[in-house]
Design a protein around this motif. Structure first.
Motif, PDB file in Angstrom:
ATOM      1  N   ILE A 187       0.263  -0.907  17.216  1.00 40.40           N
ATOM      2  CA  ILE A 187       0.195   0.644  17.772  1.00 40.40           C
ATOM      3  C   ILE A 187      -0.268   1.381  16.345  1.00 40.40           C
ATOM      4  O   ILE A 187      -0.600   2.782  16.651  1.00 40.40           O
ATOM      5  CB  ILE A 187       1.879   1.198  17.535  1.00 40.40           C
ATOM      6  N   GLY A 188      -1.021   0.776  15.522  1.00 36.87           N
ATOM      7  CA  GLY A 188      -1.929   1.515  14.699  1.00 36.87           C
ATOM      8  C   GLY A 188      -1.164   2.279  13.351  1.00 36.87           C
ATOM      9  O   GLY A 188      -1.648   2.832  12.703  1.00 36.87           O
ATOM     10  N   LEU A 189       0.156   1.382  12.979  1.00 41.37           N
ATOM     11  CA  LEU A 189       0.760   2.017  11.628  1.00 41.37           C
ATOM     12  C   LEU A 189       1.062   0.618  10.932  1.00 41.37           C
ATOM     13  O   LEU A 189       1.987   0.588  10.338  1.00 41.37           O
ATOM     14  CB  LEU A 189       2.307   2.536  12.497  1.00 41.37           C
ATOM     15  N   GLU A 190      -0.113   0.002  10.939  1.00 41.90           N
ATOM     16  CA  GLU A 190       0.270  -1.222   9.855  1.00 41.90           C
ATOM     17  C   GLU A 190       0.590  -0.888   8.448  1.00 41.90           C
ATOM     18  O   GLU A 190       0.747  -1.770   7.858  1.00 41.90           O
ATOM     19  CB  GLU A 190      -1.213  -2.158   9.931  1.00 41.90           C
ATOM     20  N   ASP A 191       0.073   0.445   8.138  1.00 44.07           N
ATOM     21  CA  ASP A 191       0.174   0.793   6.719  1.00 44.07           C
ATOM     22  C   ASP A 191       1.647   1.068   6.368  1.00 44.07           C
ATOM     23  O   ASP A 191       2.014   0.918   5.099  1.00 44.07           O
ATOM     24  CB  ASP A 191      -0.369   2.148   6.262  1.00 44.07           C
ATOM     25  N   LEU A 192       2.779   1.036   7.257  1.00 46.84           N
ATOM     26  CA  LEU A 192       3.895   0.974   7.008  1.00 46.84           C
ATOM     27  C   LEU A 192       4.770  -0.415   6.764  1.00 46.84           C
ATOM     28  O   LEU A 192       5.787  -0.398   6.044  1.00 46.84           O
ATOM     29  CB  LEU A 192       4.741   1.604   8.174  1.00 46.84           C
ATOM     30  N   VAL A 193       3.709  -1.508   6.946  1.00 44.31           N
ATOM     31  CA  VAL A 193       4.367  -2.757   6.771  1.00 44.31           C
ATOM     32  C   VAL A 193       4.308  -3.089   5.073  1.00 44.31           C
ATOM     33  O   VAL A 193       4.821  -3.803   4.829  1.00 44.31           O
ATOM     34  CB  VAL A 193       3.479  -3.721   7.341  1.00 44.31           C
ATOM     35  N   LYS A 194       3.470  -2.045   4.480  1.00 50.12           N
ATOM     36  CA  LYS A 194       3.151  -2.519   2.917  1.00 50.12           C
ATOM     37  C   LYS A 194       4.548  -2.390   2.125  1.00 50.12           C
ATOM     38  O   LYS A 194       5.353  -1.609   2.495  1.00 50.12           O
ATOM     39  CB  LYS A 194       2.221  -1.291   2.451  1.00 50.12           C
ATOM     40  N   GLU A 201      11.581  10.870  21.733  1.00 51.12           N
ATOM     41  CA  GLU A 201      12.442  11.131  20.848  1.00 51.12           C
ATOM     42  C   GLU A 201      12.640  10.133  19.776  1.00 51.12           C
ATOM     43  O   GLU A 201      13.414  10.689  18.750  1.00 51.12           O
ATOM     44  CB  GLU A 201      13.686  11.599  21.597  1.00 51.12           C
ATOM     45  N   MET A 202      11.988   9.044  20.025  1.00 46.10           N
ATOM     46  CA  MET A 202      12.386   7.901  18.702  1.00 46.10           C
ATOM     47  C   MET A 202      11.217   8.343  17.762  1.00 46.10           C
ATOM     48  O   MET A 202      10.352   8.934  18.084  1.00 46.10           O
ATOM     49  CB  MET A 202      12.192   6.717  19.737  1.00 46.10           C
ATOM     50  N   GLN A 203      11.495   7.461  16.605  1.00 52.84           N
ATOM     51  CA  GLN A 203      10.543   7.967  15.829  1.00 52.84           C
ATOM     52  C   GLN A 203       8.975   7.259  15.528  1.00 52.84           C
ATOM     53  O   GLN A 203       8.298   7.886  14.967  1.00 52.84           O
ATOM     54  CB  GLN A 203      11.215   7.241  14.347  1.00 52.84           C
ATOM     55  N   PRO A 204       8.681   5.956  16.179  1.00 57.22           N
ATOM     56  CA  PRO A 204       7.475   5.541  16.093  1.00 57.22           C
ATOM     57  C   PRO A 204       6.195   6.523  16.572  1.00 57.22           C
ATOM     58  O   PRO A 204       5.318   6.523  16.023  1.00 57.22           O
ATOM     59  CB  PRO A 204       7.464   4.132  16.730  1.00 57.22           C
ATOM     60  N   PRO A 205       6.429   7.165  17.854  1.00 54.90           N
ATOM     61  CA  PRO A 205       5.524   8.069  18.397  1.00 54.90           C
ATOM     62  C   PRO A 205       5.343   9.296  17.491  1.00 54.90           C
ATOM     63  O   PRO A 205       4.392   9.671  17.468  1.00 54.90           O
ATOM     64  CB  PRO A 205       6.081   8.457  19.876  1.00 54.90           C
ATOM     65  N   LYS A 206       6.617   9.735  16.688  1.00 50.23           N
ATOM     66  CA  LYS A 206       6.327  10.856  15.936  1.00 50.23           C
ATOM     67  C   LYS A 206       5.280  10.369  14.562  1.00 50.23           C
ATOM     68  O   LYS A 206       4.661  11.273  14.256  1.00 50.23           O
ATOM     69  CB  LYS A 206       7.663  11.340  15.552  1.00 50.23           C
ATOM     70  N   LEU A 207       5.946   9.086  14.076  1.00 53.34           N
ATOM     71  CA  LEU A 207       4.972   8.526  13.004  1.00 53.34           C
ATOM     72  C   LEU A 207       3.361   8.618  13.400  1.00 53.34           C
ATOM     73  O   LEU A 207       2.678   9.175  12.472  1.00 53.34           O
ATOM     74  CB  LEU A 207       5.603   7.378  12.794  1.00 53.34           C
ATOM     75  N   TRP A 220       1.957  10.453  15.611  1.00 57.19           N
ATOM     76  CA  TRP A 220       1.427  11.776  15.643  1.00 57.19           C
ATOM     77  C   TRP A 220       0.997  12.398  14.380  1.00 57.19           C
ATOM     78  O   TRP A 220      -0.189  12.726  14.368  1.00 57.19           O
ATOM     79  CB  TRP A 220       2.579  12.696  16.544  1.00 57.19           C
ATOM     80  N   ILE A 221       2.048  12.130  13.327  1.00 60.72           N
ATOM     81  CA  ILE A 221       1.625  12.600  12.147  1.00 60.72           C
ATOM     82  C   ILE A 221       0.293  12.097  11.670  1.00 60.72           C
ATOM     83  O   ILE A 221      -0.556  12.647  11.192  1.00 60.72           O
ATOM     84  CB  ILE A 221       2.824  12.385  11.066  1.00 60.72           C
ATOM     85  N   LYS A 222       0.158  10.479  11.607  1.00 59.38           N
ATOM     86  CA  LYS A 222      -1.090  10.037  11.074  1.00 59.38           C
ATOM     87  C   LYS A 222      -2.082  10.394  11.749  1.00 59.38           C
ATOM     88  O   LYS A 222      -3.393  10.731  11.249  1.00 59.38           O
ATOM     89  CB  LYS A 222      -0.671   8.397  11.490  1.00 59.38           C
ATOM     90  N   GLU A 223      -2.172  10.678  13.242  1.00 61.04           N
ATOM     91  CA  GLU A 223      -3.381  11.252  13.895  1.00 61.04           C
ATOM     92  C   GLU A 223      -3.654  12.513  13.566  1.00 61.04           C
ATOM     93  O   GLU A 223      -4.875  12.948  14.098  1.00 61.04           O
ATOM     94  CB  GLU A 223      -3.181  10.723  15.328  1.00 61.04           C
TER      95      GLU A 223
END
Length: 549
Positions: free
Chosen positions: A209-216, A144-150, A152-155
């Motif tokens: 976790i594969g969401l390195e683009d959010l660090v930008k 129910e937290m946001q990182p897994p949902k993010l 999921w959207i990317k994938e």
């Protein structure tokens, strides 16, 4: 008259976005709800465990209910506005236009609801990393937290992912709509996004976790500027938002809270003098606020960080400034009771009889239990009927979203008596789940003496009494039933500058209504029910192990 302006009542508006409706209240400086109203919002369920909403639909409802509660009020007396909402994920493009969170490309459905469980695979992979940020969510992140949902959207929605401009927690989306400022609340980013109040964002987690683009761009998409709850956002209400909401332009708008945390704020700091409660001469850390509606949250605070296995946190200053927060929870409580009652074969009979007597179905069920109990206490009717309540997985303290609900003790009977009994057993199971959470919190170092309840289920006297009896702790109900709205208004009051701190506003605006004491003569029965309760999950895990071997 001279001095009239100085003595005019000051008002604050609280707006609460729940799972199925938006509510607003006009609240004075003493915490009295002067006016409140509610409007439903739409939910789409395109697939099992997929729940979506529309941010445009939600904002339109916010505007409608706010206009309603301030109608006829002198605009100069309205000093501040506070929002709270479910921790749902809002997705918009670079022009802040809604962006689809579904494979159908329906852009208006741009909100993944808090209770959406589509990202099971993603959360399992995140938890497998054993990254240090997971220590602050009870050791395992919730779906129910946001990182897994993010992730999921990317994938699963690469076209939407390319177009994303901003991801908002719903409470932060509302403060953006009101002010035009993209600041996020410390409450949302700490509790649902892994932000740390002392270390900030952890680059290594997002990269792992594969969401390195959010660090930008210094986390521009998910939160560059972080404010404490109750802190004023931007320059206040924009002209467009003021027109939409029916409020004065420029009034203070507060950094928001998640809905459960607003409920905690509305009740946990109340003055309890004269009620003979064990927490009266104790610090606020001896209290747990339980916000019980569609789901339930158990909010406990501490002066130093306490790491509780299976319980979210510790989060610093996420609810009460300067204190650490632990948050237990049950993913389905009000929703579970509705599911069990409405799905029973005797429900049409219940509905007809409740309507004929001009009572709600739950008031009717409570009175029906009183009729069939004979000489027994009501709670003892379930001596042979037991429920494990995790029909939507276990959030706390087992953090196992694969757990299923269980009912032991069914018969061939199909009447209203049996419906009333399964209703009672379900409420008891929810209370036993609360006891399980509290025991784990106490074993880790919390010292809890008193429960403070608010939310829709706190209006049900059977639900309240079962929680008192089963936990063995007194239950405090607030004077204002709409404690979540009072919590949101407290935020607006702080943003206006009329109170020096959240703590001062909590003490002045939070009021006790009624205290429900546990019946200690029933302790032995509920100790046995609790023993059975814990055996149920053991058996579930045993049979699952057998079937998977």
């Amino acid at each position: 008259m001279p001095g009239e302006k100085e003595t005019a009542v000051k008002y604050y508006v609280g707006v609460d976005v729940g799972s199925a409706s938006v509510r607003a209240a006009l609240v004075d400086g003493f915490g009295t709800v002067v006016a409140h109203t509610e409007q439903p919002i739409q939910i789409w369920e395109p697939w099992p465990d997929h729940y979506e909403q529309s941010s445009a639909d939600i904002w339109a409802a916010c505007c409608s209910v706010t206009k309603e509660v301030v109608r006829g009020v002198d605009a100069s007396q309205i000093r501040g506005l506070g929002f709270d909402a479910t921790c749902s994920l809002v997705v918009v493009d670079k022009q802040f236009q809604p962006l689809a969170v579904n494979s159908e490309g329906q852009n208006h459905r741009n909100v993944i609801m808090w209770m959406d469980h589509r990202a099971v695979s993603q959360v399992e992979r995140i938890n497998a990393t054993q990254h240090r940020v997971l220590n602050y969510v009870g050791g395992a992140m919730s779906v129910e937290m946001q990182p897994p949902k993010l992730l999921w959207i990317k994938e699963n929605l690469p076209e939407s992912w390319k177009k994303v401009g901003y991801f908002f927690d719903l409470p932060d989306f509302l403060s953006w709509k009101a002010t035009g400022g993209t600041a996020r609340s410390l409450c949302t980013v700490v509790c649902k996004w892994t932000y740390s109040s002392d270390r900030g964002w952890d680059d290594s987690f997002w990269k792992m976790i594969g969401l390195e683009d959010l660090v930008k761009d210094n986390y521009e998409k998910i939160g560059k500027l972080i404010l404490s709850p109750g802190e004023a956002v931007g320059k206040g209400l924009t002209p467009d938002a003021a027109k939409d909401l029916g409020l004065p332009e420029g009034i203070a708008v507060a950094a928001s809270l998640i809905d459960a945390h607003a409920g905690g704020l509305g009740v946990i700091g109340a003055d309890v003098k004269g009620h003979n409660l064990p927490c009266e001469k104790q610090p606020i850390t001896s209290r747990v606020a339980m916000i019980c509606g569609t789901s339930s949250c158990h909010m406990g605070v501490s002066e130093s960080p306490i790491f509780v296995p299976g319980v979210w946190g510790p989060y610093f200053s996420a609810m009460v400034p300067g204190l650490w927060l632990n948050e237990g929870g049950q993913s389905a409580t009000g929703k579970l009771i509705d599911h069990v009652v409405r799905g029973h074969v005797a429900f049409p009979e219940l509905e007809a009889k409740a309507a004929a007597s001009a009572r709600s179905i739950y008031t009717y069920l409570n009175s029906h239990l009183d009729l069939i109990k004979k000489s027994l206490p009501v709670g003892f009717l379930t001596v042979d009927l037991h429920v494990w309540p995790d029909f939507h997985g276990n959030r706390s303290p087992l953090t196992d979203l694969t757990l299923k609900g269980m009912v032991v003790g069914l018969t061939l009977s199909r009447g209203l008596d049996e419906l009333a009994l399964i209703y009672l057993a379900t409420i008891q199971a929810i209370a036993l789940g609360t006891r399980h959470i509290l025991e784990v919190m106490q074993a880790a170092g919390h010292d809890i003496t008193t429960l403070f309840l608010c939310g829709g289920l706190s209006k049900n006297p059977l639900f309240v009494q079962m929680h008192a009896d089963i936990t063995g702790k007194p239950v405090v109900l607030s004077k204002e039933v709409e404690s979540v709205l009072v919590g949101a208004a407290i935020l607006g009051a702080c943003a206006s500058g009329d109170f020096a701190s959240i703590q001062e506003a909590m003490a002045k605006m939070g009021k006790i209504g009624r205290v429900v004491q546990p019946n200690h003569e029933h302790k032995r029965f509920y100790d046995k029910k609790y023993e059975v309760f814990l055996k149920l999950v053991e058996h579930q895990r045993e049979y699952r192990s057998i079937m998977s071997s």
